[in-house]
Scaffold this motif. Structure first.
Motif, PDB file in Angstrom:
ATOM      1  N   ARG A  32       2.423   7.726   0.253  1.00  0.00           N
ATOM      2  CA  ARG A  32       2.944   6.380   0.567  1.00  0.00           C
ATOM      3  C   ARG A  32       3.685   5.854  -0.657  1.00  0.00           C
ATOM      4  N   THR A  33       4.806   5.180  -0.387  1.00  0.00           N
ATOM      5  CA  THR A  33       5.594   4.659  -1.506  1.00  0.00           C
ATOM      6  C   THR A  33       5.266   3.200  -1.796  1.00  0.00           C
ATOM      7  N   HIS A  34       4.490   2.597  -0.917  1.00  0.00           N
ATOM      8  CA  HIS A  34       4.232   1.163  -1.078  1.00  0.00           C
ATOM      9  C   HIS A  34       3.323   0.876  -2.275  1.00  0.00           C
ATOM     10  N   VAL A  35       3.680  -0.197  -2.985  1.00  0.00           N
ATOM     11  CA  VAL A  35       2.951  -0.590  -4.189  1.00  0.00           C
ATOM     12  C   VAL A  35       1.466  -0.823  -3.860  1.00  0.00           C
ATOM     13  N   ARG A  36       0.627  -0.564  -4.864  1.00  0.00           N
ATOM     14  CA  ARG A  36      -0.815  -0.772  -4.641  1.00  0.00           C
ATOM     15  C   ARG A  36      -1.298  -1.983  -5.424  1.00  0.00           C
ATOM     16  N   MET A  37      -2.111  -2.820  -4.773  1.00  0.00           N
ATOM     17  CA  MET A  37      -2.737  -3.918  -5.522  1.00  0.00           C
ATOM     18  C   MET A  37      -4.143  -3.477  -5.896  1.00  0.00           C
ATOM     19  N   LEU A  38      -4.495  -3.682  -7.157  1.00  0.00           N
ATOM     20  CA  LEU A  38      -5.828  -3.273  -7.589  1.00  0.00           C
ATOM     21  C   LEU A  38      -6.842  -4.304  -7.114  1.00  0.00           C
ATOM     22  N   LYS A  39      -8.092  -3.917  -7.127  1.00  0.00           N
ATOM     23  CA  LYS A  39      -9.144  -4.833  -6.680  1.00  0.00           C
ATOM     24  C   LYS A  39      -8.942  -6.188  -7.339  1.00  0.00           C
ATOM     25  N   THR A  40      -9.038  -7.264  -6.577  1.00  0.00           N
ATOM     26  CA  THR A  40      -8.807  -8.575  -7.188  1.00  0.00           C
ATOM     27  C   THR A  40     -10.030  -8.938  -8.024  1.00  0.00           C
ATOM     28  N   MET A  41      -9.784  -9.674  -9.114  1.00  0.00           N
ATOM     29  CA  MET A  41     -10.913 -10.149  -9.915  1.00  0.00           C
ATOM     30  C   MET A  41     -11.557 -11.306  -9.176  1.00  0.00           C
ATOM     31  N   HIS A  79      -2.496  -0.301  -0.707  1.00  0.00           N
ATOM     32  CA  HIS A  79      -1.055  -0.298  -0.464  1.00  0.00           C
ATOM     33  C   HIS A  79      -0.679  -1.593   0.251  1.00  0.00           C
ATOM     34  N   ILE A  80       0.265  -2.314  -0.331  1.00  0.00           N
ATOM     35  CA  ILE A  80       0.743  -3.542   0.326  1.00  0.00           C
ATOM     36  C   ILE A  80       1.875  -3.111   1.252  1.00  0.00           C
ATOM     37  N   PHE A  81       1.844  -3.528   2.485  1.00  0.00           N
ATOM     38  CA  PHE A  81       2.840  -3.044   3.442  1.00  0.00           C
ATOM     39  C   PHE A  81       4.172  -3.742   3.203  1.00  0.00           C
ATOM     40  N   GLU A  82       4.916  -3.118   2.281  1.00  0.00           N
ATOM     41  CA  GLU A  82       6.094  -3.783   1.729  1.00  0.00           C
ATOM     42  C   GLU A  82       7.288  -3.853   2.678  1.00  0.00           C
ATOM     43  N   ASP A  83       7.223  -3.168   3.805  1.00  0.00           N
ATOM     44  CA  ASP A  83       8.315  -3.360   4.762  1.00  0.00           C
ATOM     45  C   ASP A  83       8.107  -4.668   5.531  1.00  0.00           C
ATOM     46  N   HIS A  84       6.948  -5.312   5.337  1.00  0.00           N
ATOM     47  CA  HIS A  84       6.679  -6.601   5.992  1.00  0.00           C
ATOM     48  C   HIS A  84       6.400  -7.737   5.010  1.00  0.00           C
ATOM     49  N   PHE A  85       6.062  -7.382   3.775  1.00  0.00           N
ATOM     50  CA  PHE A  85       5.740  -8.420   2.787  1.00  0.00           C
ATOM     51  C   PHE A  85       6.359  -8.053   1.444  1.00  0.00           C
ATOM     52  N   ILE A  86       6.762  -9.082   0.701  1.00  0.00           N
ATOM     53  CA  ILE A  86       7.227  -8.848  -0.673  1.00  0.00           C
ATOM     54  C   ILE A  86       6.166  -9.429  -1.607  1.00  0.00           C
ATOM     55  N   ASP A 109      -5.106 -15.286  -5.729  1.00  0.00           N
ATOM     56  CA  ASP A 109      -5.866 -14.067  -6.013  1.00  0.00           C
ATOM     57  C   ASP A 109      -5.297 -13.390  -7.258  1.00  0.00           C
ATOM     58  N   ILE A 110      -6.191 -13.046  -8.170  1.00  0.00           N
ATOM     59  CA  ILE A 110      -5.748 -12.455  -9.437  1.00  0.00           C
ATOM     60  C   ILE A 110      -5.863 -10.931  -9.354  1.00  0.00           C
ATOM     61  N   THR A 111      -4.742 -10.265  -9.534  1.00  0.00           N
ATOM     62  CA  THR A 111      -4.725  -8.803  -9.421  1.00  0.00           C
ATOM     63  C   THR A 111      -3.567  -8.235 -10.257  1.00  0.00           C
ATOM     64  N   LYS A 112      -3.335  -6.962 -10.061  1.00  0.00           N
ATOM     65  CA  LYS A 112      -2.309  -6.238 -10.809  1.00  0.00           C
ATOM     66  C   LYS A 112      -1.652  -5.285  -9.816  1.00  0.00           C
ATOM     67  N   LEU A 113      -0.356  -5.037  -9.944  1.00  0.00           N
ATOM     68  CA  LEU A 113       0.307  -4.110  -9.018  1.00  0.00           C
ATOM     69  C   LEU A 113       0.579  -2.783  -9.710  1.00  0.00           C
ATOM     70  N   GLU A 114       0.351  -1.709  -8.991  1.00  0.00           N
ATOM     71  CA  GLU A 114       0.541  -0.364  -9.531  1.00  0.00           C
ATOM     72  C   GLU A 114       1.695   0.284  -8.771  1.00  0.00           C
ATOM     73  N   TYR A 115       2.817   0.523  -9.473  1.00  0.00           N
ATOM     74  CA  TYR A 115       4.003   1.072  -8.809  1.00  0.00           C
ATOM     75  C   TYR A 115       4.074   2.596  -8.857  1.00  0.00           C
ATOM     76  N   GLU A 116       3.241   3.204  -9.675  1.00  0.00           N
ATOM     77  CA  GLU A 116       3.180   4.666  -9.775  1.00  0.00           C
ATOM     78  C   GLU A 116       2.969   5.251  -8.373  1.00  0.00           C
ATOM     79  N   ARG A 117       3.696   6.303  -8.037  1.00  0.00           N
ATOM     80  CA  ARG A 117       3.608   6.896  -6.699  1.00  0.00           C
ATOM     81  C   ARG A 117       2.184   7.406  -6.441  1.00  0.00           C
ATOM     82  N   CYS A 118       1.651   7.103  -5.277  1.00  0.00           N
ATOM     83  CA  CYS A 118       0.282   7.527  -4.937  1.00  0.00           C
ATOM     84  C   CYS A 118       0.321   8.961  -4.404  1.00  0.00           C
ATOM     85  N   GLU A 119      -0.743   9.676  -4.649  1.00  0.00           N
ATOM     86  CA  GLU A 119      -0.806  11.075  -4.199  1.00  0.00           C
ATOM     87  C   GLU A 119      -0.734  11.218  -2.683  1.00  0.00           C
ATOM     88  N   CYS A 120      -1.073  10.154  -1.959  1.00  0.00           N
ATOM     89  CA  CYS A 120      -1.102  10.244  -0.490  1.00  0.00           C
ATOM     90  C   CYS A 120       0.305  10.345   0.092  1.00  0.00           C
TER      91      CYS A 120
END
Ligand code: DLL
Length: 442
Positions: free
Chosen positions: A320-329, A261-268, A307-318
């Motif tokens: 949290r609404t913050h977007v998730r970055m997948l493991k970077t390649m 989860h990227i802490f989107e209230d502090h970073f875009i 860093d090369i990655t992908k963002l997942e906007y689908e709501r997480c089961e936990c």
């Protein structure tokens, strides 16, 4: 393996509905833009060259109009030229672990340190750390942001912190046993080094109190996660950050281990095409670009992380609404181009870690023969394979080369090396030896 609990540190912000979150981001972005335009000559010049005024940015979509910040900008303004506050307001200085040239210097005000502490507490809580934990911090204390970031986060949670710092694996293990460390903090590669050392010493992991690992600072594959989890008997979680943007605490995994989860209230966060700089549609893989929206001393606009990655906007089961970055390649700078094919060290790691007989230690040597780049994959194998008859060894190498060819789409030469012969690192692992630039081991 015990599943970790799902606690949330700051429910109001971490679970904020997205429309509200995006409104907050926009307000904070506008404030940041006004401040950097007034206080940081580099941004004032960039904005005026592009004919942009902070008030022109009226929606998050307008962000694409803003200039990027690159490592080069930070070098040109070394050491303090990017700071937006006078030095008397800066209470801490860190720097990046650059491998070439001058490092980049970053500063924090008292408020920045408070934010950093809160964000580290957030991802450590998400990873399952609580006041009952004994947190063993095996990152080096110093200019590197790793140790201090997690140190203050763990204290904020109320955990007991062991600031052992990096190095001296035998002492680390002794302290882990005697002080009953329950959470291990280090790079994933150092966690494996510790696991190796424990095996060599014949230590039964059931005699340890470890239950969770918080690993970050370098790319690592899912296969490596499984290896660490099995060998140390823990839940291994990933966390991400970079000194230019704050240090650890930019993003972290929750108990579902499905992206950080990227802490989107502090970073875009944005994903761009690393070649054209265009913002890519949701779900695309590309370079992560980060903008800080609450930092005081060293705000940063559209920083190209590489860093090369992908963002997942689908709501997480936990929750949290913050977007998730997948493991970077990995970093685009670490990407190898072998016979025209792009190869990331993590892709090779995924293959090696699946093969019985390979030890989880490898190194890549890139050379140029004429105009052609060649890749040699040196991998440690267990003693049985290393000392096997030539014929069997040859068959093992052939099998590995075939698997690599099908996973990478390009051939690599495999060299089996003796157990413990590849150098171990206490911090970030150096996977690539690039001999294409004269004498250059990177
Ligand atoms: O490595 C900050 C950090 C320390 C993060 C400890 C997490 C834990 P730098 O030395 O500036 O800062 O290096 C930042 O490391 O751009 C990535 O390429 C890489 N990196 C950091 N965390 C991860 C991760 C710290 N979890 C650079 N996965 C970043 C992949 C990572 N790469």
């Amino acid at each position: 393996m015990t599943q970790i609990e799902n606690r949330i540190w700051d429910k109001e912000h971490e679970c904020m509905p997205r429309t509200q979150l995006e409104q907050l981001q926009l307000e904070r972005l506008q404030q940041t833009l006004r401040r950097v335009n007034e206080q940081v000559p580099c941004y004032k010049n960039k904005f005026s060259t592009l004919g942009i005024k902070p008030e022109d940015i009226r929606s998050l979509d307008d962000m694409a109009r803003l200039p990027f910040t690159t490592k080069e900008d930070l070098r040109l303004n070394y050491p303090y030229g990017m700071f937006a506050v006078p030095m008397r307001d800066v209470v801490r200085i860190h720097s990046s672990s650059g491998t070439t040239g001058k490092p980049t210097v970053v500063g924090y005000t008292r408020n920045d340190l408070r934010t950093w502490t809160q964000l580290a507490a957030r991802f450590m809580t998400a990873a399952g750390v609580s006041a009952d934990d004994i947190v063993h911090i095996a990152f080096g204390y110093g200019l590197f942001t790793g140790a201090f970031g997690l140190h203050y986060g763990a204290e904020e949670i109320g955990a007991s912190v062991i600031p052992i710092s990096s190095g001296n694996s035998d002492k680390q293990i002794m302290i882990m046993q005697d002080y009953q460390s329950s959470a291990l903090v280090c790079t994933p590669s150092y966690a494996l080094t510790l696991a190796d050392r424990m095996e060599q010493q014949g230590i039964n992991i059931d005699t340890l109190s470890l239950r969770v690992g918080l690993f970050g600072g370098e790319p690592w594959s899912e296969e490596m996660r499984r290896e660490i989890e099995t060998r140390l008997g823990i839940v291994a979680t990933d966390n991400y950050g970079l000194s230019e943007v704050m240090g650890p605490g930019v993003a972290g995994e929750c108990c579902h281990q499905c992206g950080m989860h990227i802490f989107e209230d502090h970073f875009i966060a944005e994903i761009i095409d690393p070649d054209s700089g265009e913002v890519l549609p949701r779900g695309s893989s590309g370079e992560l670009v980060l903008t800080s929206i609450t930092k005081e001393a060293f705000p940063i606009i559209r920083y190209r992380t590489r860093d090369i990655t992908k963002l997942e906007y689908e709501r997480c089961e936990c929750g949290r609404t913050h977007v998730r970055m997948l493991k970077t390649m990995g970093r685009s700078d670490d990407m190898l181009i072998i016979k025209g094919v792009n190869v990331f060290p993590t892709q090779i790691e995924e293959v090696l870690f699946q093969i019985d007989g390979c030890e989880p230690h490898y190194q890549l040597v890139v050379e140029r023969a004429g105009t052609m780049d060649t890749l040699e994959v040196q991998v440690e194998v267990n003693e049985r394979i290393f000392f096997d008859e030539m014929k069997k060894q040859r068959a093992f190498v052939d099998m590995l080369e075939k698997r690599l060819l099908s996973a990478l789409g390009v051939g690599a030469n495999v060299k089996l090396v003796e157990p413990s012969s590849i150098p171990r690192h206490e911090g970030k692992a150096k996977r690539v030896i690039d001999k294409r630039n004269q004498g250059g081991a990177q």
